[in-house]
Design a protein around this motif. Structure first.
Motif, PDB file in Angstrom:
ATOM      1  N   HIS A  35     -11.576 -44.025  17.853  1.00  0.00           N
ATOM      2  CA  HIS A  35     -10.294 -44.260  17.173  1.00  0.00           C
ATOM      3  C   HIS A  35     -10.076 -43.372  15.965  1.00  0.00           C
ATOM      4  CE1 HIS A  35     -10.240 -48.107  19.308  1.00  0.00           C
ATOM      5  NE2 HIS A  35     -11.400 -48.415  18.778  1.00  0.00           N
ATOM      6  N   TRP A  69     -13.611 -45.000   9.416  1.00  0.00           N
ATOM      7  CA  TRP A  69     -12.197 -44.641   9.409  1.00  0.00           C
ATOM      8  C   TRP A  69     -11.822 -43.579   8.371  1.00  0.00           C
ATOM      9  CZ3 TRP A  69      -9.713 -47.020  13.387  1.00  0.00           C
ATOM     10  CH2 TRP A  69     -10.280 -48.198  13.884  1.00  0.00           C
ATOM     11  N   LEU A  74     -18.868 -49.547  22.459  1.00  0.00           N
ATOM     12  CA  LEU A  74     -17.569 -49.023  22.894  1.00  0.00           C
ATOM     13  C   LEU A  74     -16.416 -49.463  21.987  1.00  0.00           C
ATOM     14  CD1 LEU A  74     -16.232 -47.254  25.039  1.00  0.00           C
ATOM     15  CD2 LEU A  74     -16.039 -49.247  26.517  1.00  0.00           C
ATOM     16  N   ASP A  75     -16.664 -50.304  21.019  1.00  0.00           N
ATOM     17  CA  ASP A  75     -15.605 -50.607  20.059  1.00  0.00           C
ATOM     18  C   ASP A  75     -15.330 -49.426  19.133  1.00  0.00           C
ATOM     19  OD1 ASP A  75     -14.524 -53.350  20.342  1.00  0.00           O
ATOM     20  OD2 ASP A  75     -16.661 -53.840  20.334  1.00  0.00           O
ATOM     21  N   GLY A 105     -15.350 -48.460  35.461  1.00  0.00           N
ATOM     22  CA  GLY A 105     -14.458 -48.820  34.368  1.00  0.00           C
ATOM     23  C   GLY A 105     -14.674 -50.215  33.822  1.00  0.00           C
ATOM     24  N   GLY A 135      -9.846 -49.011  32.967  1.00  0.00           N
ATOM     25  CA  GLY A 135     -11.161 -48.830  32.348  1.00  0.00           C
ATOM     26  C   GLY A 135     -11.186 -49.314  30.907  1.00  0.00           C
ATOM     27  N   ALA A 136     -12.355 -49.824  30.534  1.00  0.00           N
ATOM     28  CA  ALA A 136     -12.518 -50.436  29.209  1.00  0.00           C
ATOM     29  C   ALA A 136     -12.277 -49.425  28.089  1.00  0.00           C
ATOM     30  CB  ALA A 136     -13.926 -51.026  29.097  1.00  0.00           C
ATOM     31  N   ARG A 137     -12.796 -48.230  28.255  1.00  0.00           N
ATOM     32  CA  ARG A 137     -12.689 -47.226  27.185  1.00  0.00           C
ATOM     33  C   ARG A 137     -11.235 -46.971  26.807  1.00  0.00           C
ATOM     34  NH1 ARG A 137     -14.745 -42.195  25.091  1.00  0.00           N
ATOM     35  NH2 ARG A 137     -13.040 -40.719  25.084  1.00  0.00           N
ATOM     36  N   ARG A 139      -8.605 -48.773  27.531  1.00  0.00           N
ATOM     37  CA  ARG A 139      -7.944 -50.000  27.044  1.00  0.00           C
ATOM     38  C   ARG A 139      -8.206 -50.179  25.550  1.00  0.00           C
ATOM     39  NH1 ARG A 139      -9.525 -52.325  31.991  1.00  0.00           N
ATOM     40  NH2 ARG A 139     -11.358 -53.312  31.071  1.00  0.00           N
ATOM     41  N   ILE A 140      -9.454 -49.931  25.143  1.00  0.00           N
ATOM     42  CA  ILE A 140      -9.806 -50.105  23.728  1.00  0.00           C
ATOM     43  C   ILE A 140      -9.133 -49.031  22.876  1.00  0.00           C
ATOM     44  CG2 ILE A 140     -11.742 -50.014  22.082  1.00  0.00           C
ATOM     45  CD1 ILE A 140     -13.452 -51.272  24.396  1.00  0.00           C
ATOM     46  N   ARG A 141      -9.125 -47.804  23.385  1.00  0.00           N
ATOM     47  CA  ARG A 141      -8.460 -46.737  22.626  1.00  0.00           C
ATOM     48  C   ARG A 141      -6.982 -47.054  22.418  1.00  0.00           C
ATOM     49  NH1 ARG A 141      -7.763 -41.848  24.428  1.00  0.00           N
ATOM     50  NH2 ARG A 141      -8.171 -40.619  22.562  1.00  0.00           N
ATOM     51  N   HIS A 169      -6.148 -49.081  19.420  1.00  0.00           N
ATOM     52  CA  HIS A 169      -6.375 -48.462  18.100  1.00  0.00           C
ATOM     53  C   HIS A 169      -7.312 -49.254  17.202  1.00  0.00           C
ATOM     54  CE1 HIS A 169      -3.282 -45.415  18.775  1.00  0.00           C
ATOM     55  NE2 HIS A 169      -2.559 -46.385  19.296  1.00  0.00           N
ATOM     56  N   LYS A 170      -8.089 -50.143  17.761  1.00  0.00           N
ATOM     57  CA  LYS A 170      -9.009 -50.921  16.912  1.00  0.00           C
ATOM     58  C   LYS A 170     -10.075 -51.551  17.799  1.00  0.00           C
ATOM     59  CE  LYS A 170      -5.930 -54.945  16.944  1.00  0.00           C
ATOM     60  NZ  LYS A 170      -6.617 -55.777  17.912  1.00  0.00           N
ATOM     61  N   THR A 184     -12.358 -54.491  19.505  1.00  0.00           N
ATOM     62  CA  THR A 184     -11.866 -55.681  20.204  1.00  0.00           C
ATOM     63  C   THR A 184     -12.264 -56.982  19.532  1.00  0.00           C
ATOM     64  OG1 THR A 184     -13.872 -55.783  21.554  1.00  0.00           O
ATOM     65  CG2 THR A 184     -12.009 -54.518  22.441  1.00  0.00           C
TER      66      THR A 184
END
Lengths: 560, 104
Positions: A50, A95, A418-419, A479, B78-80, B82-84, B87-88, B90
């Protein structure tokens, strides 16, 4: 305390100015991303999922209260009000904005900090035992040697472009709290049969895609030869390590391919040429570094403090915390206090700016201005008078910093996953949060006893899953996030790599799976004295397999 | 070979924020503003065109990713991604926080 000398001050200031210029050139279009990327990585700046992420070095985990306060300031001013303490005793901000990074580095330089050696194929920031210099079981203080290694390795011209990154850990105690056997080089302070103190040098350990427990390269190395011997190892690796395949470029692959004995012989041959050269350590220089770490002015105190004992009797919650989070100090009347950054449902290793400020204030008030960062992502106050421990606990408690779970299943190591991470396949933090909530009952924790649970969001293993008593590895299946479980790993003196129990679990099934594993252990252990790790070593993975996947005869072959 | 519908994404140079290539050949932080191509072959041209923004120092590392077309609009597969797109992270903040403002 770790101390800058005039060389450090100069090179760090020069580095800040260089990077300021590099950022300006990047923003002005004079550098492409391909040109800029290696430059930003040399300053700890990654581009993540991000945002940018800045990794800041905390040399062998030592922080002054002033430095901690500066980290709080940076978190508040340039980030989103928190930082993440990592499994290599560093801190990451998630960030930062690119144009601000030179200013952040300047703020860090003002308190003798930087982001050098936190990325790239160089010798990374050296790590050590978080209890260095205060542990009761220590042979000698490893910080002196960690500092000597730091000075030698920083900007070492010959080793700035190694085949891959290179990690060194130093411990001074027989109880290995620095995971030296899973480092590229592990240095253990030992006494030989003649009673002389020197080093046992391990080489070729590591986690990641190919986890390997290292081998002893030299059983006893006289102290004055530390740097020449390390230089010999690095030189052999730098010449022979593979540069054609990133997955085979770490020294562990070279040591395995060469054979431990042959590798050690090659190191000895190289070492013979250089051992009495400029890297031979003069005793006066060692003593000078030693003085950096002179013990503080401890008071003469009785070992038993009546107020501390009374507080434990009167407050069971405090008594439990004191039992789980305090470690014996080498000086009578003092305690080493561990502060868990793993509250129930928390993100392991995260601390808010307010918490960092509080930790800095409490270090000033109770711990001779010093804190430590652990590779378990916790914080240590190394020098607390026993009579102050109750007052310290009362101040930690409202800030969610008094969780009594050190070394228990909820004291989870977890990478950002992955967060945040660009490399991750699956999330780590939400799994850690759910597990810590699931195992939050102190009675349950006491019943389970010592148990290390480590989570990595990908095969790079920043969460050290291979050496968790229980390890969880996030994997991607078309995925979707899945989690593979290992049992039986350890990063201590009895280092071992966990064994896979079977096919990976879905996000919904991973917490019940861990619960099943724990229940199998509790129902079948040979009494409370048999720790989870001992039980796994005795019975292997089969009881877990059967409970998780059904009897072997009924089991379908599953992709592991 | 047929592929899933595609979108183009990148990270903004200045702050690393996730952005999506739009039909107007611009970039948006909002996933829903992103242009969708029916397959990889048709999206390749957009990916090449998006390189202009790399040269203009607006974005870093554009790439294609799979989306699914639903009644509610395109969704990342895909998870990647979706998370992108959110913008934050989960998880809910606890002792750390990713929701706080960046100081002016």
């Amino acid at each position: 305390m770790y101390r800058y000398d005039e060389f450090d001050a100069t090179i760090v200031q020069e580095r800040v100015q260089q990077f300021r210029g590099q950022v300006a050139r990047r923003v002005a279009g004079e550098l492409t991303e391909d040109q800029f990327r290696p430059l930003r990585l040399k300053n700890g700046l990654y581009l993540q999922l991000h945002a940018y992420m800045l990794r800041i070095a905390v040399p062998y985990g030592l922080l002054s209260s002033k430095q901690m306060r500066k980290l709080a300031y940076i978190a508040r001013r340039y980030d989103r009000g928190f930082g993440h303490f990592t499994t290599r005793q560093n801190i990451q901000f998630n960030w930062p904005q690119l144009p601000d990074v030179p200013d952040i580095l300047q703020h860090l330089a003002d308190v003798e900090m930087h982001a050098i050696q936190t990325s790239g194929n160089c010798i990374r920031n050296v790590t050590s035992d978080q209890f260095a210099g205060v542990a009761a079981d220590e042979i000698e203080d490893p910080r002196i040697w960690a500092e000597i290694v730091r000075q030698w390795s920083t900007f070492h011209p010959e080793f700035s472009y190694l085949p891959r990154k290179f990690k060194i850990a130093v411990t001074g105690a027989p109880d290995d709290r620095a995971a030296i056997r899973v480092h590229d080089i592990g240095i253990r302070i030992v006494k030989n049969e003649a009673g002389e103190v020197g080093f046992e040098v391990w080489v070729g350990g590591g986690l990641g895609r190919t986890p390997i427990v290292g081998v002893v390269c030299r059983k006893f190395l006289p102290k004055e030869h530390l740097l020449s011997y390390l230089e010999a190892i690095l030189r052999v690796y730098n010449l022979l390590g593979r540069r054609d395949n990133i997955y085979k470029a770490r020294i562990k692959i070279l040591v395995q391919a060469t054979g431990g004995d042959k590798f050690a012989a090659m190191v000895e041959e190289e070492w013979e040429k250089i051992k009495n050269g400029p890297l031979h350590l003069p005793q006066a220089e060692v003593e000078r570094i030693h003085r950096y770490f002179a013990p503080p002015a401890y008071e003469t105190l009785p070992d038993m403090d009546p107020a501390f004992e009374t507080a434990k009797l009167e407050n069971p919650e405090f008594a439990r915390w004191a039992r789980t989070n305090l470690v014996k100090h080498k000086v009578r009347g003092y305690a080493i206090v561990n502060v868990s950054l793993k509250p129930d449902g928390g993100a392991p290793g995260d601390a808010s700016a307010d918490q960092m400020d509080l930790l800095a204030d409490l270090a000033d008030e109770f711990s001779l201005n010093e804190v430590r960062v652990t590779h378990h992502q916790n914080i240590v106050f190394p020098n607390v008078r026993k009579r102050d421990v109750y007052a310290l606990w009362q101040r930690l408690r409202p800030a969610k910093l008094a969780t009594s779970n050190l070394g228990f299943i909820s004291d989870i190591i977890a990478c950002p996953g992955l967060d945040y991470c660009n490399l991750a396949n699956a999330r780590s933090i939400p799994v850690a949060q759910r597990l810590s909530r699931h195992f939050s009952d102190p009675r349950k924790l006491d019943d389970i006893g010592e148990l290390r649970l480590n989570i990595s969001g990908c095969i790079n293993a920043c969460g050290h899953h291979h050496v968790g008593h229980i390890g969880i590895l996030g994997v991607d299946k078309q995925g979707q996030e899945f989690y593979q479980v290992t049992v039986g790993g350890s990063s201590k003196d009895d280092a071992s790599l966990g064994k896979i129990v079977g096919a990976a679990f879905s996000e919904d099934d991973i917490v019940p799976a861990i619960d099943t594993i724990i229940n199998i252990y509790l129902a079948n252990r040979a009494g409370k004295g048999e720790r989870f790790l001992d039980y796994v070593r005795r019975v292997g993975v089969d009881p877990f397999k059967e409970a998780l996947y059904g009897p072997a005869t009924a089991r379908r072959p599953a992709a592991e | 070979m047929a592929t899933a519908p595609q979108m183009v994404t990148a990270n903004r140079l200045s702050d690393g924020a996730v952005v999506y290539y739009t039909e107007a050949k611009g970039w948006s932080e909002n996933f829903v503003d992103g242009a969708v191509w029916p397959d990889k072959d048709s999206a390749d041209g957009a990916l090449v065109a998006s390189e202009d923004a790399v040269k203009a120092r607006l974005v870093v590392g554009p790439y294609l990713f799979d989306v699914a077309l639903t009644e509610a609009g395109p969704k990342p597969i895909g998870a990647r991604e979706r998370i992108r797109a959110d913008h934050k992270p989960t998880f809910e903040p606890d002792q750390g926080s990713w929701t706080g403002p960046i100081a002016d």
